[in-house]
Design a protein around this motif. Structure first.
Motif, PDB file in Angstrom:
ATOM      1  N   UNK A   9       3.302  13.565   8.997  1.00 42.16           N
ATOM      2  CA  UNK A   9       1.958  14.138   8.921  1.00 42.16           C
ATOM      3  C   UNK A   9       1.577  14.440   7.473  1.00 42.16           C
ATOM      4  N   UNK A  10       2.526  14.947   6.693  1.00 41.75           N
ATOM      5  CA  UNK A  10       2.274  15.229   5.275  1.00 41.75           C
ATOM      6  C   UNK A  10       1.884  13.947   4.541  1.00 41.75           C
ATOM      7  N   UNK A  11       2.625  12.872   4.795  1.00 40.92           N
ATOM      8  CA  UNK A  11       2.307  11.590   4.166  1.00 40.92           C
ATOM      9  C   UNK A  11       0.950  11.065   4.595  1.00 40.92           C
ATOM     10  N   UNK A  12       0.656  11.186   5.857  1.00 33.73           N
ATOM     11  CA  UNK A  12      -0.628  10.728   6.372  1.00 33.73           C
ATOM     12  C   UNK A  12      -1.785  11.504   5.758  1.00 33.73           C
ATOM     13  N   UNK A  13      -1.611  12.799   5.605  1.00 33.07           N
ATOM     14  CA  UNK A  13      -2.661  13.625   5.007  1.00 33.07           C
ATOM     15  C   UNK A  13      -2.892  13.303   3.539  1.00 33.07           C
ATOM     16  N   UNK A  28      -6.749   3.103   1.028  1.00 37.44           N
ATOM     17  CA  UNK A  28      -6.696   2.854  -0.401  1.00 37.44           C
ATOM     18  C   UNK A  28      -5.297   3.096  -0.942  1.00 37.44           C
ATOM     19  N   UNK A  29      -4.321   3.109  -0.040  1.00 37.64           N
ATOM     20  CA  UNK A  29      -2.928   3.290  -0.449  1.00 37.64           C
ATOM     21  C   UNK A  29      -2.009   2.781   0.656  1.00 37.64           C
ATOM     22  N   UNK A  30      -0.784   2.463   0.249  1.00 39.43           N
ATOM     23  CA  UNK A  30       0.231   2.097   1.226  1.00 39.43           C
ATOM     24  C   UNK A  30       0.846   3.391   1.755  1.00 39.43           C
ATOM     25  N   UNK A  31       1.455   3.308   2.919  1.00 45.42           N
ATOM     26  CA  UNK A  31       2.084   4.451   3.573  1.00 45.42           C
ATOM     27  C   UNK A  31       3.530   4.044   3.823  1.00 45.42           C
ATOM     28  N   UNK A  32       4.460   4.647   3.091  1.00 50.14           N
ATOM     29  CA  UNK A  32       5.863   4.257   3.181  1.00 50.14           C
ATOM     30  C   UNK A  32       6.723   5.511   3.370  1.00 50.14           C
ATOM     31  N   UNK A  50      22.180   4.437   8.866  1.00 53.24           N
ATOM     32  CA  UNK A  50      21.048   3.520   9.001  1.00 53.24           C
ATOM     33  C   UNK A  50      19.870   4.048   8.206  1.00 53.24           C
ATOM     34  N   UNK A  51      19.039   3.125   7.812  1.00 53.87           N
ATOM     35  CA  UNK A  51      17.819   3.469   7.101  1.00 53.87           C
ATOM     36  C   UNK A  51      16.674   2.809   7.856  1.00 53.87           C
ATOM     37  N   UNK A  52      15.712   3.607   8.253  1.00 55.57           N
ATOM     38  CA  UNK A  52      14.544   3.092   8.956  1.00 55.57           C
ATOM     39  C   UNK A  52      13.326   3.311   8.067  1.00 55.57           C
ATOM     40  N   UNK A  53      12.712   2.215   7.650  1.00 54.24           N
ATOM     41  CA  UNK A  53      11.489   2.294   6.856  1.00 54.24           C
ATOM     42  C   UNK A  53      10.300   2.175   7.791  1.00 54.24           C
ATOM     43  N   UNK A  54       9.370   3.086   7.660  1.00 56.66           N
ATOM     44  CA  UNK A  54       8.092   3.003   8.363  1.00 56.66           C
ATOM     45  C   UNK A  54       7.053   2.700   7.298  1.00 56.66           C
ATOM     46  N   UNK A  55       6.482   1.520   7.363  1.00 62.15           N
ATOM     47  CA  UNK A  55       5.594   1.042   6.304  1.00 62.15           C
ATOM     48  C   UNK A  55       4.268   0.600   6.908  1.00 62.15           C
ATOM     49  N   UNK A  56       3.189   1.129   6.377  1.00 63.84           N
ATOM     50  CA  UNK A  56       1.856   0.675   6.741  1.00 63.84           C
ATOM     51  C   UNK A  56       1.185   0.266   5.439  1.00 63.84           C
ATOM     52  N   UNK A  57       1.073  -1.031   5.240  1.00 62.66           N
ATOM     53  CA  UNK A  57       0.467  -1.530   4.011  1.00 62.66           C
ATOM     54  C   UNK A  57      -1.046  -1.507   4.128  1.00 62.66           C
ATOM     55  N   UNK A  58      -1.683  -1.064   3.074  1.00 60.93           N
ATOM     56  CA  UNK A  58      -3.139  -1.128   3.027  1.00 60.93           C
ATOM     57  C   UNK A  58      -3.535  -2.599   3.095  1.00 60.93           C
ATOM     58  N   UNK A  59      -4.576  -2.888   3.817  1.00 59.89           N
ATOM     59  CA  UNK A  59      -4.993  -4.270   4.003  1.00 59.89           C
ATOM     60  C   UNK A  59      -5.692  -4.846   2.801  1.00 59.89           C
ATOM     61  N   UNK A  60      -5.575  -6.139   2.666  1.00 62.55           N
ATOM     62  CA  UNK A  60      -6.282  -6.862   1.616  1.00 62.55           C
ATOM     63  C   UNK A  60      -7.729  -7.049   2.055  1.00 62.55           C
TER      64      UNK A  60
END
Length: 164
Positions: A9-13, A28-32, A50-60
């Motif tokens: 939630x902190x990252x999303x905000x 206007x930013x990636x979310x990693x 284990x390492x789990x990456x949750x990545x939401x790339x900003x679209x082109x």
């Protein structure tokens, strides 16, 4: 679980969002986010990491179509550059190049160990049903098709003894 949710939630905000001609809530930013998980077998003391990456790339988005200026334009250009760098990494992986340009962008450098050999990667691509977004949709689907053709090889277990 609450701790993980609070971090997400902190990252999303903190994510930058801007209204453009192309999208009312354009990222206007990636979310990693990275979630590190350690499991221990209480019977034999073996530990698994284990390492789990949750990545939401900003679209082109096409800069001309977005009709933005100033900081928003700079962010759009930076996003497009980082997505292009990801495309370069994907191409290098697909051709099994001796040099993979992970350091050409912060996201690819950060995700290097997860885009390389000892990992499993799952990618979702969001596309638009709107005819106005046809060029972006085709670009996204072509990118997804290139990604689909890459074989990283089998993921390896990452375990150690209890002395970890």
């Amino acid at each position: 679980m609450n701790e993980v949710w609070d971090v997400l939630q902190t990252g999303s905000n903190a994510r930058a969002v801007e209204a453009t001609n192309a999208n009312e809530h354009s990222s206007q930013s990636h979310y990693i986010h990275c979630v590190m998980v350690k499991g221990e077998n209480l019977m034999n003391g073996e530990c698994t990491r284990s390492k789990l990456w949750l990545v939401d790339l900003a679209g082109s988005e096409r800069v001309a179509k977005m009709d933005v200026q100033g900081d928003c334009l700079k962010e759009a250009q930076n996003i497009n550059r980082s997505l292009s760098a990801l495309g370069d990494v994907i191409s290098a992986l697909a051709t099994k190049s001796l040099h993979i340009p992970f350091r050409n962008s912060k996201p690819t450098h950060l995700l290097q160990d997860s885009l390389g050999g000892d990992s499993k990667t799952l990618m979702f691509v969001q596309i638009s049903p709107s005819e106005n977004d046809l060029s972006e949709t085709l670009c996204s689907l072509n990118f997804a098709s290139r990604v689909r053709g890459i074989e990283l090889g089998p993921a390896k277990n990452n375990w150690t003894s209890a002395s970890f």
